[in-house]
Motif scaffolding. Structure first.
Motif, mmCIF file in Angstrom:
data_model
loop_
_atom_site.group_PDB
_atom_site.id
_atom_site.type_symbol
_atom_site.label_atom_id
_atom_site.label_comp_id
_atom_site.label_asym_id
_atom_site.label_seq_id
_atom_site.Cartn_x
_atom_site.Cartn_y
_atom_site.Cartn_z
ATOM 1 N N CYS A 8 0.827 -1.210 0.000
ATOM 2 C CA CYS A 8 0.000 0.000 0.000
ATOM 3 C C CYS A 8 0.859 1.258 0.000
ATOM 4 O O CYS A 8 0.584 2.216 -0.723
ATOM 5 N N ASN A 9 1.907 1.264 0.814
ATOM 6 C CA ASN A 9 2.783 2.424 0.875
ATOM 7 C C ASN A 9 3.521 2.650 -0.440
ATOM 8 O O ASN A 9 3.655 3.784 -0.891
ATOM 9 N N ARG A 10 3.973 1.591 -1.076
ATOM 10 C CA ARG A 10 4.635 1.730 -2.383
ATOM 11 C C ARG A 10 3.642 2.211 -3.439
ATOM 12 O O ARG A 10 3.967 3.043 -4.283
ATOM 13 N N SER A 11 2.424 1.681 -3.390
ATOM 14 C CA SER A 11 1.394 2.101 -4.349
ATOM 15 C C SER A 11 1.061 3.575 -4.178
ATOM 16 O O SER A 11 0.833 4.286 -5.163
ATOM 17 N N LEU A 12 1.042 4.034 -2.942
ATOM 18 C CA LEU A 12 0.755 5.440 -2.667
ATOM 19 C C LEU A 12 1.814 6.341 -3.296
ATOM 20 O O LEU A 12 1.494 7.380 -3.875
ATOM 21 N N ARG A 13 3.059 5.954 -3.185
ATOM 22 C CA ARG A 13 4.143 6.736 -3.796
ATOM 23 C C ARG A 13 3.993 6.787 -5.313
ATOM 24 O O ARG A 13 4.216 7.827 -5.936
ATOM 25 N N LEU A 14 3.598 5.684 -5.921
ATOM 26 C CA LEU A 14 3.362 5.653 -7.356
ATOM 27 C C LEU A 14 2.192 6.564 -7.716
ATOM 28 O O LEU A 14 2.257 7.331 -8.679
ATOM 29 N N LEU A 15 1.138 6.487 -6.929
ATOM 30 C CA LEU A 15 -0.038 7.318 -7.173
ATOM 31 C C LEU A 15 0.339 8.804 -7.171
ATOM 32 O O LEU A 15 -0.080 9.552 -8.049
ATOM 33 N N VAL A 53 6.776 7.158 8.595
ATOM 34 C CA VAL A 53 6.707 8.596 8.342
ATOM 35 C C VAL A 53 7.047 8.798 6.868
ATOM 36 O O VAL A 53 8.126 8.422 6.419
ATOM 37 N N PRO A 54 6.123 9.356 6.088
ATOM 38 C CA PRO A 54 6.379 9.541 4.660
ATOM 39 C C PRO A 54 7.364 10.682 4.418
ATOM 40 O O PRO A 54 7.557 11.542 5.274
ATOM 41 N N ASP A 55 7.944 10.690 3.214
ATOM 42 C CA ASP A 55 8.819 11.800 2.858
ATOM 43 C C ASP A 55 7.978 13.068 2.716
ATOM 44 O O ASP A 55 6.743 13.035 2.719
ATOM 45 N N GLU A 56 8.656 14.200 2.594
ATOM 46 C CA GLU A 56 7.970 15.501 2.602
ATOM 47 C C GLU A 56 6.923 15.629 1.497
ATOM 48 O O GLU A 56 5.821 16.113 1.736
#
Length: 165
Positions: A44-51, A150-153
């Motif tokens: 999910c976290n990787r998909s969010l970054r792609l999104l 914690v996501p990147d900025e």
């Protein structure tokens, strides 16, 4: 830009007092589609970054399903606040889960991803069985975190809550 606009999803930017705000207040101010996701799932976290890379207009905002705002939004839409089996797309008064949520998100993105919306022609039962199969094995294949990372900025600016700051 005001901090309030950040939290409603109208603009991106920092704000660190969201952890003190009532989740219902934040939910009341939402004016953009929100994607709720499993915050401890690596897929999910990787998909969010792609999104984010394909959402040039910044249309979507995000919240982990496990967060106070995520739980508030689930409850408001008649879903169990412990519902972690699917992404949930909240768009105004409507919500979508599983394959329909994923395909509706793809339809709004830039690049080639809107082409995936054609999969809506596949019967929902078939699409959701595939979605469930991936979901049932996501932790074994992709792993999981003990807590929401914690996501990147760039990604953090798109979250409804800034309590991760």
């Amino acid at each position: 830009m005001s901090g309030d606009a950040d939290r409603t999803g109208d603009t991106a930017g920092g704000g660190s007092d969201d952890d003190a705000r009532d989740p219902a207040e934040i939910a009341d101010e939402i004016q953009r589609p929100v994607l709720l996701f499993d915050g401890v799932c690596n897929l999910c976290n990787r998909s969010l970054r792609l999104l984010v890379k394909f959402d040039h207009a910044g249309r979507f905002r995000f919240a982990p399903l496990q967060s106070p705002v995520g739980k508030e939004l689930l409850t408001r839409h008649g879903l169990d606040s412990d519902y972690f089996d699917s992404i949930v797309l909240i768009d105004g008064d409507d919500y979508y889960t599983k394959s329909e949520a994923a395909l509706r998100v793809c339809r709004e993105l830039d690049g080639p991803l809107p082409l995936l919306y054609a999969l809506m022609a596949v019967p929902e039962g078939v699409r959701d069985r595939v979605y469930d199969f991936v979901g049932d094995h996501r932790y074994q294949v992709f792993g999981r975190k003990e807590a929401c990372p914690v996501p990147d900025e760039e990604l953090r600016q798109r979250f409804l809550e800034r309590s991760l700051d």
